[in-house]
Design an enzyme around this catalytic site. Structure first.
Site, short mmCIF file in Angstrom:
data_model
loop_
_atom_site.label_atom_id
_atom_site.label_comp_id
_atom_site.label_asym_id
_atom_site.label_seq_id
_atom_site.Cartn_x
_atom_site.Cartn_y
_atom_site.Cartn_z
N GLN A 171 0.98 -1.50 0.33
CA GLN A 171 -0.03 0.40 0.40
C GLN A 171 0.54 0.96 0.36
OE1 GLN A 171 -2.90 0.79 -0.27
NE2 GLN A 171 -2.75 3.25 -0.18
N GLN A 173 0.73 5.23 -0.97
CA GLN A 173 -0.01 5.83 -0.49
C GLN A 173 0.05 5.50 0.76
OE1 GLN A 173 -4.04 7.12 -2.07
NE2 GLN A 173 -3.82 9.17 -2.26
N PRO A 298 -5.36 -1.85 4.34
CA PRO A 298 -5.91 -1.52 5.26
C PRO A 298 -7.52 0.02 4.93
CG PRO A 298 -3.42 -0.05 4.77
CD PRO A 298 -4.52 -2.24 3.98
N GLY A 301 -10.07 -0.10 -0.64
CA GLY A 301 -9.96 -0.31 -2.24
C GLY A 301 -9.21 1.00 -2.33
N MET A 302 -8.22 0.16 -2.80
CA MET A 302 -6.76 1.43 -3.39
C MET A 302 -7.33 1.63 -5.03
SD MET A 302 -4.30 3.60 -2.73
CE MET A 302 -3.50 4.30 -4.02
N GLU A 303 -6.48 2.54 -5.46
CA GLU A 303 -6.89 2.68 -7.90
C GLU A 303 -5.71 1.94 -7.97
OE1 GLU A 303 -7.18 5.20 -4.70
OE2 GLU A 303 -6.08 6.51 -5.65
N HIS A 327 -15.95 3.57 -7.27
CA HIS A 327 -14.85 4.96 -6.99
C HIS A 327 -13.68 4.29 -7.10
CE1 HIS A 327 -13.10 7.84 -3.31
NE2 HIS A 327 -12.08 6.76 -3.47
N GLU A 328 -12.73 3.64 -6.81
CA GLU A 328 -11.73 3.04 -7.29
C GLU A 328 -11.14 3.23 -9.25
OE1 GLU A 328 -9.53 3.45 -5.28
OE2 GLU A 328 -10.94 3.04 -3.51
N HIS A 331 -10.87 6.56 -9.98
CA HIS A 331 -9.96 7.22 -10.29
C HIS A 331 -8.93 7.04 -11.12
CE1 HIS A 331 -9.07 8.25 -6.41
NE2 HIS A 331 -9.76 8.00 -5.44
N GLU A 350 -10.01 12.49 -4.67
CA GLU A 350 -11.11 12.34 -3.72
C GLU A 350 -12.34 12.72 -4.42
OE1 GLU A 350 -10.32 9.01 -2.88
OE2 GLU A 350 -8.02 9.34 -2.43
N ASP A 405 -1.99 14.28 8.25
CA ASP A 405 -2.55 13.25 8.89
C ASP A 405 -3.95 14.16 9.30
OD1 ASP A 405 -1.09 10.97 8.27
OD2 ASP A 405 0.41 11.44 9.79
N TYR A 413 -13.18 13.94 0.60
CA TYR A 413 -14.14 13.17 0.31
C TYR A 413 -15.78 13.80 -0.31
CZ TYR A 413 -10.76 9.21 0.59
OH TYR A 413 -9.43 8.56 0.57
N ARG A 587 -9.36 -3.63 7.85
CA ARG A 587 -9.93 -2.19 7.16
C ARG A 587 -10.10 -1.22 8.11
NH1 ARG A 587 -15.10 -0.78 2.99
NH2 ARG A 587 -14.02 1.82 3.10
N1 BES Z 1 -7.14 6.43 -2.70
C1 BES Z 1 -7.79 5.75 -1.72
C2 BES Z 1 -7.28 5.46 -0.38
C3 BES Z 1 -6.37 5.92 0.06
C4 BES Z 1 -6.45 7.92 0.33
C5 BES Z 1 -4.82 5.76 0.81
C6 BES Z 1 -5.58 8.81 0.76
C7 BES Z 1 -3.83 6.50 0.96
C8 BES Z 1 -3.71 7.50 1.68
C9 BES Z 1 -8.71 5.38 -2.01
O1 BES Z 1 -9.55 5.36 -3.20
C10 BES Z 1 -10.42 5.52 -1.57
O2 BES Z 1 -10.20 6.41 -1.05
N2 BES Z 1 -10.56 4.53 -0.88
C11 BES Z 1 -11.84 4.95 0.19
C12 BES Z 1 -13.48 4.43 -0.70
C13 BES Z 1 -14.27 4.46 -0.28
C14 BES Z 1 -13.91 6.25 0.18
C15 BES Z 1 -15.00 4.71 -1.47
C16 BES Z 1 -11.09 3.76 2.25
O3 BES Z 1 -10.96 2.25 1.13
O4 BES Z 1 -12.43 3.68 2.22
ZN ZN Z 2 -10.67 6.99 -3.03
#
Ligand code: BES
Ligand code: ZN
Length: 638
Positions: A171, A173, A298, A301-303, A327-328, A331, A350, A405, A413, A587
């Site tokens: 992971q 990002q 964690p 999803g991750m795009e 969502h993914e 992206h 986001e 953070d 979002y 998660r």
């Molecule tokens: N890119 C993000 C996950 C992410 C964001 C990882 C910032 C690290 C830092 C991914 O696309 C995401 O937004 N996942 C969400 C999905 C949900 C909002 C539909 C999640 O994991 O909850």
């Molecule tokens: Zn996202």
């Protein structure tokens, strides 16, 4: 070293030439705006292509091998290349110099700098006199990762669905790519890549690149990512993973034990893919596949390009949680194609993606379902406003020392989504849809800042269709806390009905048997739980738990919502199932708010710590890093 990479270098010649000769390269000036989360001197050198050669060692929990960085030197006076690393052991560094068809190795001096707890350790590579005039520079770093790599989840067989083979996934990002590859770890730089990955035979490796589901499982795999991507989209996984097609362009990888279930749950992915292309413009990445990971992943999803990584907690059996796939997939346009220049511009990734996700849900399912999800998001946003410092409530805070953070909540979002709905509402769908496709085609494969976006919006919408919205109205969304007064507030008849019934049942006006639970969507059930009276008795909570089967739900989002209430209300009869939920999922979204609620309910801080201590060995390092501080100081609950 050279022999083992011959095949990669052959492949590389084609890509490197293509990458160098492209005159539509992103405007470097823009790519250079300050990223506080990287040591890399991107104003002097930029990476154009990376060639990785890595071996996966499950016993040691280490990736080892080399990274060749094909870099363009922008500043001919610059003699030091600074890369980001974290917990890497650097074994050797040299330069590769092309002599016609041969590559010659030149030794390189390097220094490993002081470690910063957040940023990691800068690796400085000194350019020798013999390369003083070189415009293309190719440092090669031979290295190994540490078992503590913050990006990498190493799973023993017992934490996988099959229980027989180990698994690895990354992971990257936001700033974890540096913990498995020494590179310029900033979204401002895009590069293509090639990789060779060795695994124990029988297991397969996958990357955010072109994958071959039929590759012979001999433990030796090659990958190519021909489109330039930012470092946070570097991704790798290895394990007993198999493939099932969904549609012509889409499919799913999972352990064989989960494959059928996954293909069923995500069967709508092909339709989403086709709808997305029709609405946002051409998909630029070849195939679109999903990878279902173990519960410790964690995020939802991750795009990762071409291969979104997903939590198995989406496997509810009824496709009720697939908005994460929408969502993914979205992206692939917002984020992967047009990328935030720094993490302070994260809403461009986001917020845009949440809006596109909403648009996809309206088409693939229906207005009602999209409206339900939209209202739940809005309510989550209001909760975030209650807990997050106003200066971090702006979409793109004007703060020099932006804190990654602090921006971790869902504000970018949901507020970003509402901002784009506000534009759509003001200009009408026809005009706004044209704006969407123009935006993605005009900025394809570029990185932009919030201010670039506002300028573009001004030029293409505000100034063209006079008198509808002012720049000042737009800037209010960008730079001010909360929501502007003229925001369009989401509504949902179904959720209103569920909330009314929650109130009636709470007051004892109707019996639990009169609640039309089986007709409800998962979203209505979630809303119902959140709308329950704060002062319900233990008997009432037991009654509603039994009526809805809340503590035993197979739907992880319903479980999350219920167990947050269980923890807040200290509803002890459901504590065992709550503990089970915390052990079962890794998660962050599903577990952190429950730990926060326990830590804050006045009695259960010790219990929360205990539960975390039991489970933390099964979580990913990123989850542990988010949850650990919950027990130290008051935290935003999300
Ligand atoms: N890119 C993000 C996950 C992410 C964001 C990882 C910032 C690290 C830092 C991914 O696309 C995401 O937004 N996942 C969400 C999905 C949900 C909002 C539909 C999640 O994991 O909850
Ligand atoms: Zn996202």
């Amino acid at each position: 070293m050279i022999r083992t990479t011959q095949r990669l270098l052959l492949l590389l010649t084609a890509t490197a030439v293509a990458a160098c000769s492209a005159d539509d390269a992103p405007d470097l000036e823009e790519a250079l705006a300050k990223d506080h989360y990287s040591f890399a001197n991107v104003e002097q050198f930029v990476t154009e292509n990376i060639v990785l050669d890595l071996s996966v060692d499950f016993e040691e929990r280490v990736l080892s091998g080399s990274a060749m960085l094909f870099m363009r030197r922008i500043d001919l006076d610059a003699r030091d290349i600074v890369l980001d690393t974290r917990d890497l052991t650097i074994e050797e560094v040299h330069f590769l110099v092309s002599q016609g068809k041969e590559w010659e190795e030149i030794p390189a001096e390097h220094t490993v700098g002081e470690t910063d707890a957040l940023l990691g350790t800068p690796l400085t590579i000194h350019i020798p006199d013999s390369l003083a005039d070189a415009k293309q520079i190719v440092p090669v770093v031979v290295y190994r990762t540490s078992p503590e790599s913050t990006a990498l989840g190493w799973l023993p067989p017992e934490l996988t669905a099959g229980g027989k083979h180990p698994m690895l996934y990354s992971q990257s990002q936001a700033i974890h790519a540096r913990s498995w590859i020494p590179l310029q770890d900033t979204p401002a730089v895009r590069f293509t890549y090639l990789a060779r990955v060795r695994t124990p035979p029988g297991l397969i490796a996958l990357m955010s690149a072109e994958n071959d589901p039929d590759a012979e499982r001999d433990g030796d795999y090659y990958f190519e990512m021909p489109q330039p991507i930012p470092s946070y989209l570097m991704a790798i996984a290895a394990g007993n993973l198999h493939f099932a097609p969904i549609g012509e362009d889409t499919g799913v990888y999972a352990e064989p034990e989960l494959l059928e279930e996954s293909a069923f749950e995500f069967a709508d992915t092909q339709a989403m893919f086709e709808t997305a292309e029709a609405m946002f413009g051409p998909y630029q990445w070849g195939r679109y596949d999903l990878l279902i990971l173990p519960p410790s992943f964690p995020y939802g999803g991750m795009e990762n390009p071409r291969l979104s990584f997903l939590t198995p907690s989406l496997l509810a059996g009824d496709r009720s949680l697939v908005s994460v796939v929408a969502h993914e997939l979205a992206h692939s346009w917002s984020g992967n194609l047009v990328t935030n220049q720094t993490w302070r511009d994260g809403w461009l990734n986001e917020g845009w993606t949440s809006y596109l996700e909403h648009r996809l849900m309206q088409v693939i399912y229906d207005e009602d379902r999209a409206a339900e999800e939209n209202l739940l998001s809005y309510e989550e946003l209001l909760l975030n406003f209650e807990r997050i410092d106003p200066k971090y409530q702006a979409l793109a805070p004007r703060i020099a020392e932006f804190d990654l953070d602090a921006g971790h909540g869902m504000i970018i979002y949901h507020k970003g989504n509402l901002f784009l709905q506000y534009l759509e509402n003001a200009y009408g769908r026809e005009i706004f849809d044209q704006f969407i496709t123009d935006y993605f085609s005009d900025f394809a494969f570029q990185v932009i800042t919030t201010e670039d976006f506002v300028d573009y919006l001004d030029q293409r919408l505000l100034s063209v269709h006079h008198g509808i919205l002012s720049r000042e109205q737009v800037e209010r969304w960008m730079y001010e806390p909360g929501l502007p007064d003229d925001a369009v507030i989401p509504t949902s008849r179904n959720l209103d009905d569920a909330a009314d019934l929650a109130a009636k049942w709470s007051r004892g006006e109707i019996d639990a048997s009169e609640l039309p639970v089986s007709d409800w969507s998962a979203q209505a059930t979630i809303h119902f739980i959140n709308a329950l009276d704060p002062n319900l008795s233990t008997e009432q909570l037991v009654e509603i738990d039994n009526a809805f089967g809340l503590s035993d739900t197979q739907n992880a989002e319903i479980g999350r919502t219920w167990f947050i209430q269980v923890a807040k209300r200290r509803h002890e009869p459901a504590y065992e199932q709550m503990a089970e939920h915390l052990r079962r999922f890794g998660r962050v979204r599903l577990i952190r708010p429950i730990y926060v609620a326990l830590a804050e309910n006045g009695s259960d801080l010790d219990l929360a710590k205990e539960l975390f201590d039991t489970a933390r060995g099964t979580y990913h390092p990123i989850a542990n890093a988010y949850i650990g501080p919950v027990f130290e100081e008051p935290q935003p609950a999300e």
